[in-house]
Design an enzyme around this catalytic site. Structure first.
Site, PDB file in Angstrom:
ATOM      1  N   ASP A  21       0.855  -1.191   0.000  1.00  0.00           N
ATOM      2  CA  ASP A  21       0.000   0.000   0.000  1.00  0.00           C
ATOM      3  C   ASP A  21       0.893   1.245   0.000  1.00  0.00           C
ATOM      4  O   ASP A  21       1.667   1.459   0.950  1.00  0.00           O
ATOM      5  CB  ASP A  21      -0.897   0.035   1.239  1.00  0.00           C
ATOM      6  CG  ASP A  21      -1.949  -1.068   1.251  1.00  0.00           C
ATOM      7  OD1 ASP A  21      -1.680  -2.148   0.692  1.00  0.00           O
ATOM      8  OD2 ASP A  21      -3.011  -0.851   1.857  1.00  0.00           O
ATOM      9  N   LYS A  39      -7.374   3.070  -3.042  1.00  0.00           N
ATOM     10  CA  LYS A  39      -7.747   3.102  -1.633  1.00  0.00           C
ATOM     11  C   LYS A  39      -8.013   4.541  -1.218  1.00  0.00           C
ATOM     12  O   LYS A  39      -7.330   5.461  -1.680  1.00  0.00           O
ATOM     13  CB  LYS A  39      -6.600   2.484  -0.829  1.00  0.00           C
ATOM     14  CG  LYS A  39      -6.703   2.527   0.673  1.00  0.00           C
ATOM     15  CD  LYS A  39      -5.479   1.829   1.275  1.00  0.00           C
ATOM     16  CE  LYS A  39      -5.361   2.036   2.768  1.00  0.00           C
ATOM     17  NZ  LYS A  39      -4.142   1.406   3.332  1.00  0.00           N
ATOM     18  N   LYS A  43     -10.602  -0.191  -1.974  1.00  0.00           N
ATOM     19  CA  LYS A  43     -10.398  -0.346  -0.540  1.00  0.00           C
ATOM     20  C   LYS A  43     -10.712   0.954   0.196  1.00  0.00           C
ATOM     21  O   LYS A  43      -9.941   1.900   0.141  1.00  0.00           O
ATOM     22  CB  LYS A  43      -8.960  -0.772  -0.238  1.00  0.00           C
ATOM     23  CG  LYS A  43      -8.655  -0.909   1.256  1.00  0.00           C
ATOM     24  CD  LYS A  43      -7.218  -1.352   1.499  1.00  0.00           C
ATOM     25  CE  LYS A  43      -6.872  -1.339   2.976  1.00  0.00           C
ATOM     26  NZ  LYS A  43      -5.461  -1.774   3.240  1.00  0.00           N
TER      27      LYS A  43
END
Length: 276
Positions: free
Chosen positions: A122, A185, A221
């Site tokens: 990430d 995300k 996400k």
């Protein structure tokens, strides 16, 4: 396609109907169980991982979480202790949470995290470049890190709370996907506001448009401040309404959370539970 085509009020009504045990189990199975504190120790992360190991025996009728998410220097600890082959290891990297470092450092950190056992990385969109309209730097960073981590999945955090308006969120979403992101995300959880339904809706519409243009399915996400069962079901419902049931699985949907897991368990088992 504009996000305004989808009425958030109607999606929230649908989410109320979806708040049942099946959807709660699904939400639980999509959790990236997260510990990202500066006070995280090896012993804490080891114990954190052991709880995930024990979950299958303690709750054999429930699915386990999708992944454990930690700082890159804690990946080895998770790798050495994780016994459930179905749970992935995710690491924040690339100068998380500010992305305020040199590209060489970001690339090396991401690559090392994968070498130590991370399945997923990430990173944060370099806002310092994006907010100056420097798309070239943003694309180069995402592409270079994606190449460096090989087969590992790359999630790109947009930090939507800092982007504020829908046009910037949409542009950041498309830029990240075009540059090689496997997931987009919402937030790091280190800035307020973090995840919001409005930002999620805009991002999911961008994912749908990208899929129509390319045939490639990108995951979504939401993360940051998501702690209640109701919140989790709302984000699942947004995905269901915009992207369809194909996206309702851990390979294409994750929820970044720490407190949410216990709250979902409490709802599922109808008693107060603090397992993680």
């Amino acid at each position: 396609m504009e996000a305004t085509k989808y009425q958030l009020a109607q999606i929230k009504e649908a989410a109320l109907q979806n708040n049942n045990s099946d959807w709660q189990e699904l939400a639980f199975s999509c959790i990236d169980l997260t510990t990202l504190n500066s006070t995280d120790t090896v012993s804490h992360v080891k114990a954190f991982t052991e709880r995930v190991n024990d979950f299958e025996n303690d709750y054999p009728n429930l699915p386990n979480v999708a992944a454990i998410c930690v700082h890159p220097n804690m990946v080895r600890t998770v790798k050495e202790n994780l016994k459930d082959d179905h749970v992935n290891i995710a690491a924040v990297a690339g100068g998380f949470p500010g992305s305020m470092s040199f590209i060489e450092v970001k690339v090396k950190e991401a690559r090392m995290a994968v070498e130590y056992g991370a399945d997923e990385i990430d990173i944060v969109l370099p806002l310092w470049a994006f907010l100056d309209d420097d798309d070239i730097i943003c694309r180069e960073e995402i592409t270079t890190i994606k190449e460096a981590i090989g087969e590992a999945h790359l999630k790109v955090i947009l930090e939507t709370g800092a982007l504020a308006d829908s046009e910037k969120i949409r542009h950041a979403s498309m830029l990240a996907m075009e540059s090689g992101a496997d997931f987009i995300k919402t937030s790091t959880g280190k800035m307020s506001p973090a995840a919001t339904p409005d930002a999620a809706l805009e991002m999911c519409v961008a994912i749908k448009d990208f899929y129509r243009k390319t045939g490639k399915k990108i995951g979504f996400k939401p993360a940051g401040g998501i702690s209640t069962t109701e919140d989790a079901i709302l984000y699942l419902t947004i995905v269901s309404e915009v992207l369809g049931e194909e996206w309702l699985k851990p390979s294409l949907f994750r929820i970044g959370a720490s407190r949410l897991a216990n709250n979902l368990l409490s709802n599922l088992l109808d008693e107060k539970i603090k397992y993680f």
